[in-house]
Write an enzyme that holds these catalytic residues in place. Structure first.
Site, PDB file in Angstrom:
ATOM      1  N   SER A 119       0.835  -1.211   0.000  1.00 11.15           N
ATOM      2  CA  SER A 119       0.000   0.000   0.000  1.00 11.15           C
ATOM      3  C   SER A 119       0.860   1.247   0.000  1.00 11.15           C
ATOM      4  CB  SER A 119      -0.864   0.036   1.265  1.00 11.15           C
ATOM      5  OG  SER A 119      -1.591  -1.133   1.413  1.00 11.15           O
ATOM      6  N   HIS A 140      -0.968  -2.702  -7.257  1.00 15.87           N
ATOM      7  CA  HIS A 140      -1.744  -2.420  -6.038  1.00 15.87           C
ATOM      8  C   HIS A 140      -3.235  -2.628  -6.296  1.00 15.87           C
ATOM      9  CE1 HIS A 140      -2.833   0.836  -2.796  1.00 15.87           C
ATOM     10  NE2 HIS A 140      -3.031  -0.389  -2.354  1.00 15.87           N
ATOM     11  N   GLU A 152      -3.770   0.050  -9.186  1.00 14.71           N
ATOM     12  CA  GLU A 152      -2.803   1.153  -9.242  1.00 14.71           C
ATOM     13  C   GLU A 152      -1.440   0.514  -9.540  1.00 14.71           C
ATOM     14  OE1 GLU A 152      -1.996   3.150  -5.460  1.00 14.71           O
ATOM     15  OE2 GLU A 152      -1.788   5.068  -6.482  1.00 14.71           O
ATOM     16  N   ASN A 190      -3.207   6.163  -1.566  1.00  9.58           N
ATOM     17  CA  ASN A 190      -3.103   6.395  -0.123  1.00  9.58           C
ATOM     18  C   ASN A 190      -2.567   7.771   0.237  1.00  9.58           C
ATOM     19  OD1 ASN A 190      -4.217   4.083   1.183  1.00  9.58           O
ATOM     20  ND2 ASN A 190      -2.619   2.919   0.158  1.00  9.58           N
TER      21      ASN A 190
HETATM   22  P1  NAD Z   1      -2.960  -9.874   5.961  1.00 13.08           P
HETATM   23  O1  NAD Z   1      -2.394  -9.625   7.305  1.00 13.08           O
HETATM   24  O2  NAD Z   1      -4.425 -10.203   5.819  1.00 13.08           O
HETATM   25  O3  NAD Z   1      -2.148 -11.067   5.237  1.00 13.08           O
HETATM   26  C1  NAD Z   1      -0.746 -11.133   5.199  1.00 13.08           C
HETATM   27  C2  NAD Z   1      -0.344 -12.590   4.977  1.00 13.08           C
HETATM   28  O4  NAD Z   1       1.065 -12.631   4.749  1.00 13.08           O
HETATM   29  C3  NAD Z   1      -0.625 -13.492   6.179  1.00 13.08           C
HETATM   30  O5  NAD Z   1      -1.401 -14.600   5.754  1.00 13.08           O
HETATM   31  C4  NAD Z   1       0.782 -13.937   6.629  1.00 13.08           C
HETATM   32  O6  NAD Z   1       0.812 -15.256   7.151  1.00 13.08           O
HETATM   33  C5  NAD Z   1       1.538 -13.837   5.315  1.00 13.08           C
HETATM   34  N1  NAD Z   1       3.009 -13.770   5.476  1.00 13.08           N
HETATM   35  C6  NAD Z   1       3.728 -13.144   6.427  1.00 13.08           C
HETATM   36  N2  NAD Z   1       5.048 -13.358   6.229  1.00 13.08           N
HETATM   37  C7  NAD Z   1       5.150 -14.160   5.122  1.00 13.08           C
HETATM   38  C8  NAD Z   1       6.244 -14.724   4.418  1.00 13.08           C
HETATM   39  N3  NAD Z   1       7.504 -14.539   4.828  1.00 13.08           N
HETATM   40  N4  NAD Z   1       5.978 -15.488   3.342  1.00 13.08           N
HETATM   41  C9  NAD Z   1       4.717 -15.705   2.927  1.00 13.08           C
HETATM   42  N5  NAD Z   1       3.629 -15.194   3.560  1.00 13.08           N
HETATM   43  C10 NAD Z   1       3.845 -14.430   4.639  1.00 13.08           C
HETATM   44  O7  NAD Z   1      -2.574  -8.590   5.086  1.00 13.08           O
HETATM   45  P2  NAD Z   1      -3.372  -7.959   3.843  1.00 13.08           P
HETATM   46  O8  NAD Z   1      -4.385  -7.006   4.342  1.00 13.08           O
HETATM   47  O9  NAD Z   1      -3.770  -9.058   2.910  1.00 13.08           O
HETATM   48  O10 NAD Z   1      -2.216  -7.073   3.196  1.00 13.08           O
HETATM   49  C11 NAD Z   1      -1.223  -7.638   2.364  1.00 13.08           C
HETATM   50  C12 NAD Z   1      -0.554  -6.544   1.566  1.00 13.08           C
HETATM   51  O11 NAD Z   1      -1.531  -5.878   0.762  1.00 13.08           O
HETATM   52  C13 NAD Z   1       0.101  -5.446   2.423  1.00 13.08           C
HETATM   53  O12 NAD Z   1       1.252  -5.014   1.788  1.00 13.08           O
HETATM   54  C14 NAD Z   1      -0.982  -4.361   2.450  1.00 13.08           C
HETATM   55  O13 NAD Z   1      -0.443  -3.083   2.659  1.00 13.08           O
HETATM   56  C15 NAD Z   1      -1.532  -4.487   1.039  1.00 13.08           C
HETATM   57  N6  NAD Z   1      -2.898  -3.982   0.849  1.00 13.08           N
HETATM   58  C16 NAD Z   1      -3.855  -4.189   1.794  1.00 13.08           C
HETATM   59  C17 NAD Z   1      -5.157  -3.705   1.579  1.00 13.08           C
HETATM   60  C18 NAD Z   1      -6.259  -3.946   2.587  1.00 13.08           C
HETATM   61  O14 NAD Z   1      -7.301  -3.281   2.502  1.00 13.08           O
HETATM   62  N7  NAD Z   1      -6.091  -4.879   3.517  1.00 13.08           N
HETATM   63  C19 NAD Z   1      -5.459  -3.025   0.396  1.00 13.08           C
HETATM   64  C20 NAD Z   1      -4.457  -2.861  -0.575  1.00 13.08           C
HETATM   65  C21 NAD Z   1      -3.175  -3.338  -0.332  1.00 13.08           C
END
Ligand code: NAD
Length: 296
Positions: A119, A140, A152, A190
């Protein structure tokens, strides 16, 4: 042509990204360090595909085909060995992402494009730990991925034009609308959204108005589908805080300083919908939006 896609991280975003690629006929390998998270992801994808079947967006056969396109593994090296595109969607933490990109870079084939769904973390910084910075790009997706049209696309300092072109065309193939931007803190989505959310929290903190009033004004007055406080709960207050810190540090401008109320809520474990409480409280199964007791 890209056919094999590996997705690293099977959380909220990873399962949504896997869903969309699998539904569009790609062979998807979903990778997570946590095996339980992988099981959960498949259950969620199954449920979300069911919802699409219910709405007659896809047929039962298309649902089966989509699920059959997904394999899961906890082993990064084997998980990316056949990838033509690897998309990292792991936890929003710079050190973790740098570590993961070093691993993917070692294990993925030479022509594989490495994308991140971050993000806010610098694409250029992530690319710099790999031996192929010209093939690293931001992709993104928005939450929930199967529903939201925007992708994005963020060019790092070294990203080459051909890679951007491939990701633009791929996004269109998924039925999404790509928008290309450059790599500066918060990119566009963002950089604009988070100061608005922060200002909404400041307005609450300073007692200018209550949760319902702030969200109603922004919903009805600005035709936003949800108010900024509800949106913050949906994104996760910890995620909002970490993005604001990236903006504050990246621009060195105090206007991005996170509101102390947001800092306190995260410290108290009130992270929004995912923790059961933020500005609203989320009782299991209830569709009604209830303002948290703390803000009544
Ligand atoms: P989340 O916490 O739901 O999921 C993250 C996952 O990553 C978990 O399942 C965890 O076990 C896994 N993980 C951690 N370390 C790891 C590794 N070394 N190898 C493989 N897997 C690993 O997070 P999310 O909300 O899905 O966010 C993920 C990414 O997407 C982040 O960078 C976040 O900024 C971005 N993002 C999130 C949103 C949102 O609304 N949640 C929107 C756009 C972008």
């Amino acid at each position: 042509m890209i056919k094999n896609v590996s997705i690293i991280g099977a959380g909220t975003m990873g399962n949504g990204i896997a869903h969309v690629f699998a539904q569009n006929g790609f062979a998807v390998t979903l990778i997570d360090v946590n095996a339980i998270q992988l099981e959960k992801a498949i259950t969620i994808i199954d449920k979300n595909l069911d919802r699409q079947v219910g709405k007659e967006i896809i047929s039962e056969d298309q649902k089966k085909a989509a699920l059959a396109n997904i394999t899961t593994t906890t082993d990064m090296a084997s998980g990316v060995q056949n990838a033509q595109l690897a998309i990292e969607a792991a936890t929003e933490n710079t050190e973790l992402k740098l570590k993961i990109f070093k691993q993917i870079d070692e294990a993925a084939p030479a022509g594989c494009i490495l994308a991140t769904n971050t993000s806010s973390i610098s694409i250029t910084k992530i690319a710099a730990v790999t031996k192929r910075p010209e093939s690293v790009i931001g992709m993104h997706f928005m939450n929930p991925v199967p529903v939201m049209k925007l992708v994005e696309i963020i060019n790092g300092y070294a990203t080459k034009k051909e890679v951007t072109h491939t990701i633009i065309e791929l996004s269109k193939q998924l039925g999404k609308v790509p928008c290309v931007v450059n790599d500066y803190p918060g990119f566009i989505a963002n950089r604009i959204l988070m100061p608005m959310i922060n200002e909404a929290i400041y307005s609450l903190y300073e007692g200018v108005a209550g949760v319902t009033e702030i969200d109603t004004i922004m919903r009805l007055g600005m035709v936003h589908p949800m108010g900024p406080l509800q949106l913050a709960d949906f994104i996760g207050l910890d995620v909002c805080l970490s993005i604001l810190k990236v903006l504050q540090e990246g621009f060195g401008n105090p206007k991005y300083a996170p509101c102390p109320l947001l800092v306190n809520m995260v410290a108290a474990g009130k992270l929004g919908a995912k923790s059961g409480e933020g500005f609203y409280s989320y009782t299991l199964g209830s569709k009604e939006l209830l303002v948290s007791e703390r803000f009544k």
